[in-house]
Design a protein around this motif. Structure first.
Motif, PDB file in Angstrom:
ATOM      1  N   TYR A   1       9.136   8.172   5.308  1.00 58.26           N
ATOM      2  CA  TYR A   1       9.115   9.110   6.434  1.00 58.26           C
ATOM      3  C   TYR A   1      10.122   8.683   7.502  1.00 58.26           C
ATOM      4  CZ  TYR A   1       7.650  11.364  10.742  1.00 58.26           C
ATOM      5  OH  TYR A   1       7.657  12.048  11.922  1.00 58.26           O
ATOM      6  N   LEU A   2      10.090   7.429   7.871  1.00 58.49           N
ATOM      7  CA  LEU A   2      11.009   6.939   8.896  1.00 58.49           C
ATOM      8  C   LEU A   2      12.460   7.051   8.446  1.00 58.49           C
ATOM      9  CD1 LEU A   2       8.989   3.841  10.156  1.00 58.49           C
ATOM     10  CD2 LEU A   2       9.425   5.963  11.423  1.00 58.49           C
ATOM     11  N   ALA A   3      12.711   6.830   7.170  1.00 58.95           N
ATOM     12  CA  ALA A   3      14.080   6.967   6.655  1.00 58.95           C
ATOM     13  C   ALA A   3      14.542   8.420   6.757  1.00 58.95           C
ATOM     14  CB  ALA A   3      14.141   6.490   5.209  1.00 58.95           C
ATOM     15  N   ARG A   4      13.669   9.359   6.394  1.00 54.42           N
ATOM     16  CA  ARG A   4      14.031  10.785   6.506  1.00 54.42           C
ATOM     17  C   ARG A   4      14.251  11.181   7.962  1.00 54.42           C
ATOM     18  NH1 ARG A   4      10.011  11.139   2.620  1.00 54.42           N
ATOM     19  NH2 ARG A   4       8.470  11.796   4.180  1.00 54.42           N
ATOM     20  N   GLU A   5      13.366  10.719   8.837  1.00 55.87           N
ATOM     21  CA  GLU A   5      13.494  11.047  10.255  1.00 55.87           C
ATOM     22  C   GLU A   5      14.777  10.478  10.848  1.00 55.87           C
ATOM     23  OE1 GLU A   5      11.551  12.923  12.606  1.00 55.87           O
ATOM     24  OE2 GLU A   5      10.974  13.718  10.651  1.00 55.87           O
ATOM     25  N   SER A   6      15.182   9.302  10.399  1.00 57.11           N
ATOM     26  CA  SER A   6      16.390   8.683  10.961  1.00 57.11           C
ATOM     27  C   SER A   6      17.640   9.476  10.614  1.00 57.11           C
ATOM     28  CB  SER A   6      16.524   7.237  10.478  1.00 57.11           C
ATOM     29  OG  SER A   6      16.861   7.191   9.113  1.00 57.11           O
ATOM     30  N   ARG A   7      17.563  10.293   9.570  1.00 56.54           N
ATOM     31  CA  ARG A   7      18.706  11.145   9.213  1.00 56.54           C
ATOM     32  C   ARG A   7      18.773  12.383  10.098  1.00 56.54           C
ATOM     33  NH1 ARG A   7      16.525  10.685   3.778  1.00 56.54           N
ATOM     34  NH2 ARG A   7      17.104   8.623   3.071  1.00 56.54           N
ATOM     35  N   VAL A   8      17.633  12.768  10.659  1.00 58.86           N
ATOM     36  CA  VAL A   8      17.546  13.972  11.474  1.00 58.86           C
ATOM     37  C   VAL A   8      17.739  13.657  12.957  1.00 58.86           C
ATOM     38  CG1 VAL A   8      16.000  15.853  12.166  1.00 58.86           C
ATOM     39  CG2 VAL A   8      15.987  15.034   9.810  1.00 58.86           C
ATOM     40  N   ARG A   9      17.151  12.555  13.389  1.00 61.02           N
ATOM     41  CA  ARG A   9      17.206  12.176  14.808  1.00 61.02           C
ATOM     42  C   ARG A   9      17.259  10.660  14.914  1.00 61.02           C
ATOM     43  NH1 ARG A   9      12.365  10.017  16.362  1.00 61.02           N
ATOM     44  NH2 ARG A   9      10.579  10.484  15.036  1.00 61.02           N
ATOM     45  N   GLU A  10      17.573  10.207  16.089  1.00 58.78           N
ATOM     46  CA  GLU A  10      17.555   8.766  16.323  1.00 58.78           C
ATOM     47  C   GLU A  10      16.111   8.317  16.537  1.00 58.78           C
ATOM     48  OE1 GLU A  10      19.483   5.345  19.162  1.00 58.78           O
ATOM     49  OE2 GLU A  10      20.444   7.309  18.999  1.00 58.78           O
ATOM     50  N   LEU A  11      15.743   7.249  15.867  1.00 61.40           N
ATOM     51  CA  LEU A  11      14.393   6.719  16.000  1.00 61.40           C
ATOM     52  C   LEU A  11      14.238   6.006  17.336  1.00 61.40           C
ATOM     53  CD1 LEU A  11      13.860   5.166  12.434  1.00 61.40           C
ATOM     54  CD2 LEU A  11      13.125   7.410  13.245  1.00 61.40           C
TER      55      LEU A  11
ATOM     56  N   GLU B   1       0.814  -1.199   0.000  1.00 61.71           N
ATOM     57  CA  GLU B   1       0.000   0.000   0.000  1.00 61.71           C
ATOM     58  C   GLU B   1       0.857   1.262   0.000  1.00 61.71           C
ATOM     59  OE1 GLU B   1      -0.374  -2.190   2.775  1.00 61.71           O
ATOM     60  OE2 GLU B   1      -1.760  -3.449   1.677  1.00 61.71           O
ATOM     61  N   LYS B   2       0.326   2.277  -0.651  1.00 58.99           N
ATOM     62  CA  LYS B   2       1.025   3.551  -0.764  1.00 58.99           C
ATOM     63  C   LYS B   2       1.347   4.137   0.608  1.00 58.99           C
ATOM     64  CE  LYS B   2       0.590   8.085  -2.871  1.00 58.99           C
ATOM     65  NZ  LYS B   2      -0.259   8.997  -3.638  1.00 58.99           N
ATOM     66  N   GLU B   3       0.417   3.980   1.552  1.00 59.26           N
ATOM     67  CA  GLU B   3       0.626   4.531   2.892  1.00 59.26           C
ATOM     68  C   GLU B   3       1.836   3.894   3.582  1.00 59.26           C
ATOM     69  OE1 GLU B   3      -2.446   3.114   2.014  1.00 59.26           O
ATOM     70  OE2 GLU B   3      -3.286   5.039   1.401  1.00 59.26           O
ATOM     71  N   LYS B   4       2.019   2.605   3.371  1.00 54.64           N
ATOM     72  CA  LYS B   4       3.162   1.923   3.992  1.00 54.64           C
ATOM     73  C   LYS B   4       4.478   2.391   3.384  1.00 54.64           C
ATOM     74  CE  LYS B   4       0.893  -2.263   5.623  1.00 54.64           C
ATOM     75  NZ  LYS B   4       0.914  -3.737   5.591  1.00 54.64           N
ATOM     76  N   ILE B   5       4.498   2.588   2.072  1.00 52.49           N
ATOM     77  CA  ILE B   5       5.712   3.081   1.415  1.00 52.49           C
ATOM     78  C   ILE B   5       6.023   4.501   1.891  1.00 52.49           C
ATOM     79  CG2 ILE B   5       6.725   3.734  -0.803  1.00 52.49           C
ATOM     80  CD1 ILE B   5       5.201   1.341  -2.005  1.00 52.49           C
ATOM     81  N   GLU B   6       4.985   5.319   2.020  1.00 53.65           N
ATOM     82  CA  GLU B   6       5.188   6.674   2.535  1.00 53.65           C
ATOM     83  C   GLU B   6       5.732   6.631   3.960  1.00 53.65           C
ATOM     84  OE1 GLU B   6       1.390   8.539   2.023  1.00 53.65           O
ATOM     85  OE2 GLU B   6       1.721   8.870  -0.124  1.00 53.65           O
TER      86      GLU B   6
END
Length: 67
Positions: free
Chosen positions: A11-21, A2-7
């Motif tokens: 999102y999580l990949a972008r966030e992991s570059r900014v902060r620790e998940l 599903e598109k939502e899961k890919i999004e």
């Protein structure tokens, strides 16, 4: 997938570059990535199952032999 899961994966990949998940986010990211890879592999195998190789004599055989 599903598109939502890919999004969500993106999102999580972008966030992991900014902060620790968080641990929950890391687990979610791993699960989503594993699901994506499994679906990708399934689709690839389905495509390869329809590919035939033709030799110099014109004989055709499947690229991937049935098991």
């Amino acid at each position: 997938m599903e598109k939502e899961k890919i999004e969500r994966i993106n999102y999580l990949a972008r966030e992991s570059r900014v902060r620790e998940l968080s641990d929950e986010e890391k687990a979610e990211q791993t699960a989503l990535r594993n699901e994506y890879r499994a679906r990708f592999k399934q689709n690839l195998m389905s495509e390869l199952d329809r590919v035939y190789i033709e030799d110099e004599k014109g004989n055709q055989r499947k690229l991937i032999e049935d098991k």
